[in-house]
Design a protein around this motif. Structure first.
Motif, PDB file in Angstrom:
ATOM      1  N   THR A 155       7.709  10.699   5.406  1.00  0.00           N
ATOM      2  CA  THR A 155       7.099   9.709   6.295  1.00  0.00           C
ATOM      3  C   THR A 155       7.677   8.344   6.001  1.00  0.00           C
ATOM      4  O   THR A 155       7.909   7.987   4.840  1.00  0.00           O
ATOM      5  CB  THR A 155       5.550   9.713   6.194  1.00  0.00           C
ATOM      6  OG1 THR A 155       5.029   9.025   7.330  1.00  0.00           O
ATOM      7  CG2 THR A 155       5.032   9.027   4.938  1.00  0.00           C
ATOM      8  N   VAL A 156       7.940   7.601   7.074  1.00  0.00           N
ATOM      9  CA  VAL A 156       8.438   6.225   6.950  1.00  0.00           C
ATOM     10  C   VAL A 156       7.401   5.324   7.613  1.00  0.00           C
ATOM     11  O   VAL A 156       7.019   5.545   8.762  1.00  0.00           O
ATOM     12  CB  VAL A 156       9.811   6.065   7.641  1.00  0.00           C
ATOM     13  CG1 VAL A 156      10.235   4.602   7.666  1.00  0.00           C
ATOM     14  CG2 VAL A 156      10.867   6.909   6.922  1.00  0.00           C
ATOM     15  N   LYS A 191       8.609  -5.880  13.420  1.00  0.00           N
ATOM     16  CA  LYS A 191       8.598  -4.567  12.743  1.00  0.00           C
ATOM     17  C   LYS A 191       9.614  -4.497  11.598  1.00  0.00           C
ATOM     18  O   LYS A 191      10.733  -4.981  11.716  1.00  0.00           O
ATOM     19  CB  LYS A 191       8.946  -3.472  13.761  1.00  0.00           C
ATOM     20  CG  LYS A 191       8.995  -2.085  13.129  1.00  0.00           C
ATOM     21  CD  LYS A 191       9.632  -1.055  14.034  1.00  0.00           C
ATOM     22  CE  LYS A 191      11.133  -1.210  14.083  1.00  0.00           C
ATOM     23  NZ  LYS A 191      11.818  -0.122  14.808  1.00  0.00           N
ATOM     24  N   TYR A 192       9.173  -3.892  10.508  1.00  0.00           N
ATOM     25  CA  TYR A 192      10.064  -3.670   9.371  1.00  0.00           C
ATOM     26  C   TYR A 192       9.786  -2.283   8.804  1.00  0.00           C
ATOM     27  O   TYR A 192       8.648  -1.801   8.852  1.00  0.00           O
ATOM     28  CB  TYR A 192       9.813  -4.744   8.289  1.00  0.00           C
ATOM     29  CG  TYR A 192      10.482  -4.433   6.966  1.00  0.00           C
ATOM     30  CD1 TYR A 192      11.856  -4.593   6.798  1.00  0.00           C
ATOM     31  CD2 TYR A 192       9.744  -3.944   5.883  1.00  0.00           C
ATOM     32  CE1 TYR A 192      12.475  -4.274   5.589  1.00  0.00           C
ATOM     33  CE2 TYR A 192      10.347  -3.629   4.670  1.00  0.00           C
ATOM     34  CZ  TYR A 192      11.713  -3.797   4.531  1.00  0.00           C
ATOM     35  OH  TYR A 192      12.324  -3.480   3.343  1.00  0.00           O
ATOM     36  N   PHE A 193      10.811  -1.628   8.299  1.00  0.00           N
ATOM     37  CA  PHE A 193      10.602  -0.381   7.543  1.00  0.00           C
ATOM     38  C   PHE A 193      11.747  -0.202   6.563  1.00  0.00           C
ATOM     39  O   PHE A 193      12.815  -0.788   6.733  1.00  0.00           O
ATOM     40  CB  PHE A 193      10.492   0.842   8.478  1.00  0.00           C
ATOM     41  CG  PHE A 193      11.712   1.100   9.331  1.00  0.00           C
ATOM     42  CD1 PHE A 193      11.889   0.444  10.543  1.00  0.00           C
ATOM     43  CD2 PHE A 193      12.680   2.016   8.928  1.00  0.00           C
ATOM     44  CE1 PHE A 193      13.014   0.685  11.335  1.00  0.00           C
ATOM     45  CE2 PHE A 193      13.805   2.267   9.722  1.00  0.00           C
ATOM     46  CZ  PHE A 193      13.962   1.593  10.923  1.00  0.00           C
ATOM     47  N   GLY A 246       0.823  -1.211   0.000  1.00  0.00           N
ATOM     48  CA  GLY A 246       0.000   0.000   0.000  1.00  0.00           C
ATOM     49  C   GLY A 246       0.853   1.256   0.000  1.00  0.00           C
ATOM     50  O   GLY A 246       0.362   2.344  -0.309  1.00  0.00           O
ATOM     51  N   GLY A 247       2.126   1.143   0.322  1.00  0.00           N
ATOM     52  CA  GLY A 247       3.005   2.320   0.360  1.00  0.00           C
ATOM     53  C   GLY A 247       3.867   2.274   1.610  1.00  0.00           C
ATOM     54  O   GLY A 247       3.358   2.141   2.717  1.00  0.00           O
ATOM     55  N   MET A 248       5.178   2.357   1.425  1.00  0.00           N
ATOM     56  CA  MET A 248       6.145   2.187   2.523  1.00  0.00           C
ATOM     57  C   MET A 248       6.698   3.510   3.016  1.00  0.00           C
ATOM     58  O   MET A 248       7.488   3.541   3.967  1.00  0.00           O
ATOM     59  CB  MET A 248       7.298   1.307   2.041  1.00  0.00           C
ATOM     60  CG  MET A 248       6.882  -0.103   1.675  1.00  0.00           C
ATOM     61  SD  MET A 248       6.230  -1.027   3.089  1.00  0.00           S
ATOM     62  CE  MET A 248       7.690  -1.150   4.110  1.00  0.00           C
ATOM     63  N   GLY A 286      12.558   8.080  14.110  1.00  0.00           N
ATOM     64  CA  GLY A 286      11.277   7.739  14.738  1.00  0.00           C
ATOM     65  C   GLY A 286      10.873   6.301  14.442  1.00  0.00           C
ATOM     66  O   GLY A 286      10.397   5.580  15.323  1.00  0.00           O
ATOM     67  N   ALA A 287      11.076   5.876  13.206  1.00  0.00           N
ATOM     68  CA  ALA A 287      10.692   4.503  12.829  1.00  0.00           C
ATOM     69  C   ALA A 287      11.542   3.493  13.596  1.00  0.00           C
ATOM     70  O   ALA A 287      11.064   2.413  13.951  1.00  0.00           O
ATOM     71  CB  ALA A 287      10.848   4.311  11.328  1.00  0.00           C
ATOM     72  N   ALA A 288      12.792   3.876  13.885  1.00  0.00           N
ATOM     73  CA  ALA A 288      13.659   2.978  14.664  1.00  0.00           C
ATOM     74  C   ALA A 288      13.227   2.941  16.131  1.00  0.00           C
ATOM     75  O   ALA A 288      13.360   1.912  16.802  1.00  0.00           O
ATOM     76  CB  ALA A 288      15.115   3.436  14.543  1.00  0.00           C
TER      77      ALA A 288
END
Ligand code: AMP
Ligand code: GLY
Length: 428
Positions: A333-334, A413-415, A229-231, A404-406
């Motif tokens: 955004t991540v 969790k993955y990013f 959907g979008g990363m 922030g994602a970290a």
């Protein structure tokens, strides 16, 4: 329209969380309801299915709603805006006929061709015209683009490198790979270039172009692996400069809105134009009749002016009087996602680290989250939380969003660490 509004926002993803965040900043929002919302919009949530028009109508009446804002496409394609119009309720989002721009790829392509809007060559195929479709495939250079005509939850586009695979997949799609949505298939010429997303707010006559964004659809870094959907997303997009945007307006935005008027399709709300920059020239990949997700998670932070005023302009046909001010800062955004996504993944993982991410300067937009009875925030979808951050430039915004994602933690969790990196390395 009244000065202070009671607003019902339909949807439950990161896009709606970002719209809710912006709506709540407006002194003109008297009360906001989000249906059904997620853990990030907990205080506003109402248990309502956006596609259940009867339930939406009953809620609107019972709660004195002044404005309905529709986040996702499904309720629009199903005619929620028409139903609200019958009841005299102002709605942000087009009627079902206008929503065909997203609801049928064939309709959208025919529309573009008849109004001279630049887009890839195409042919529409059904079970009865399979042979013609195969001939058309044979006339194209690889890769081959096959699209289910109808809504397929963002999964209906398949790109294949070999002609043999393309022919097989065409048969499979027509044979029901996406159910009724692929009973008709659009075959398209492949366009090479770099994509961006242009969002147009329109009241049917006037329009305003929101900050341009770019999203990252593939699961893997370096744009590899399956589509999601979008990363992540970034705004602004350096290559969408004044000269490029002048072409977008002249060759695409104006002819699209003029075409809708000529065809007597009333259209108000947001129009999302997915564009490919082909050697400096914009070509339309697709229309959507809503804002993008996760683009909204960078677009809302970059709108400085009052969002309720803008929506009022759309709903009351007074957009010509409205100013759209943008924040000069960049925003990235991540998206943090569940392990296994976009395939199967576990739900119900406890999420922590949210305060730390906020302390590190991120704005968190929940996507697939819910609260349990103890008030803990749990994962409830593939895309979990979008970490948005400002920066003086794209590089600074990207590193803040990544931090922030970290900070956010949940099992699996993955990013992606390379969101916006392509716009930095070659300085496009
Ligand atoms: P859509 O659902 O139409 O946005 O398509 C999904 C993705 O497929 C797009 O974002 C593009 O990356 C890719 N795509 C769709 N159509 C084409 C095309 N004609 N040429 C190249 N890539 C395409
Ligand atoms: N990010 C692409 C979409 O919302 O369709």
């Amino acid at each position: 329209m009244k000065q202070n509004l009671r607003i019902l926002l339909l949807g439950s993803g990161g896009r709606e969380a970002a719209m809710a965040w912006k709506l709540l900043q407006s002194p003109r929002t008297e009360r906001l309801f989000v249906a059904p919302g997620n853990a990030g919009t907990e205080d506003c949530n109402v248990d309502l299915d956006p596609c259940d028009a009867d339930a939406v109508e009953a809620f609107v009446e019972a709660n004195g709603i002044d404005l309905v804002v529709v986040g996702p496409e499904q309720p629009l394609v199903a005619g929620i805006a028409d139903r609200m119009a019958e009841k005299g309720v102002k709605t942000i989002g087009p009627c079902a006929k206008g929503a065909m721009l997203e609801g049928s790829k064939e309709f959208a392509k025919e529309f573009m061709f008849s109004h001279g809007i630049p887009t890839a060559r195409f042919m529409t195929v059904t079970g009865d015209t399979l042979d013609e479709g195969i001939n058309f495939l044979e006339s194209l250079q690889p890769p081959y683009v096959l699209k289910a005509d109808g809504l397929a939850a963002g999964k209906g586009v398949i790109i294949l490198d070999s002609l043999a695979d393309a022919k097989d997949t065409l048969s499979d799609m027509l044979g029901g790979m996406f159910g009724q949505a692929s009973a008709t298939v659009v075959i398209e010429e492949f366009l090479s270039g770099i994509e961006c997303s242009v969002f147009v707010a329109t009241d049917g006559d006037d329009y305003r172009i929101l900050p341009v964004a770019k999203d990252y659809k593939r699961i893997g870094e370096g744009d590899t692996g399956p589509n999601t959907g979008g990363m992540g997303a970034v705004s602004p997009v350096a290559f969408a400069d004044e000269a490029f945007m002048e072409k977008v307006e002249r060759q695409i935005v104006k002819p699209t809105l003029d075409g809708l008027r000529q065809e007597e399709i009333p259209y108000s709300g947001f129009l999302f134009i997915g564009l490919m920059n082909v050697a400096g020239d914009p070509m339309v990949i697709e229309y959507n009749v809503r804002l993008g997700d996760p683009e909204t998670e960078v677009v809302m932070p970059r709108i400085k002016s009052d969002f309720v005023d803008l929506l009022e302009g759309i709903a009351d046909k007074t957009l010509a009087l409205k100013k759209l001010e943008t924040d000069p800062r960049a925003c990235v955004t991540v998206m943090t996602v569940s392990g296994g996504y976009p395939g199967s993944y576990a739900k119900g993982m406890e999420i922590s680290g949210l305060e730390k991410a906020e302390a590190d300067g991120c704005i968190l937009f929940h996507a697939g989250t819910r609260l349990d009875q103890l008030g803990r925030t749990l994962t409830s979808g593939g895309r979990v939380i979008a970490c948005s951050a400002y920066g003086d430039d794209v590089a600074a915004a990207a590193s803040a969003a990544l931090r922030g994602a970290a900070d956010i933690e949940f099992d699996g969790k993955y990013f992606r660490r390379d969101i916006a990196a392509d716009l930095l390395s070659d300085n496009r």
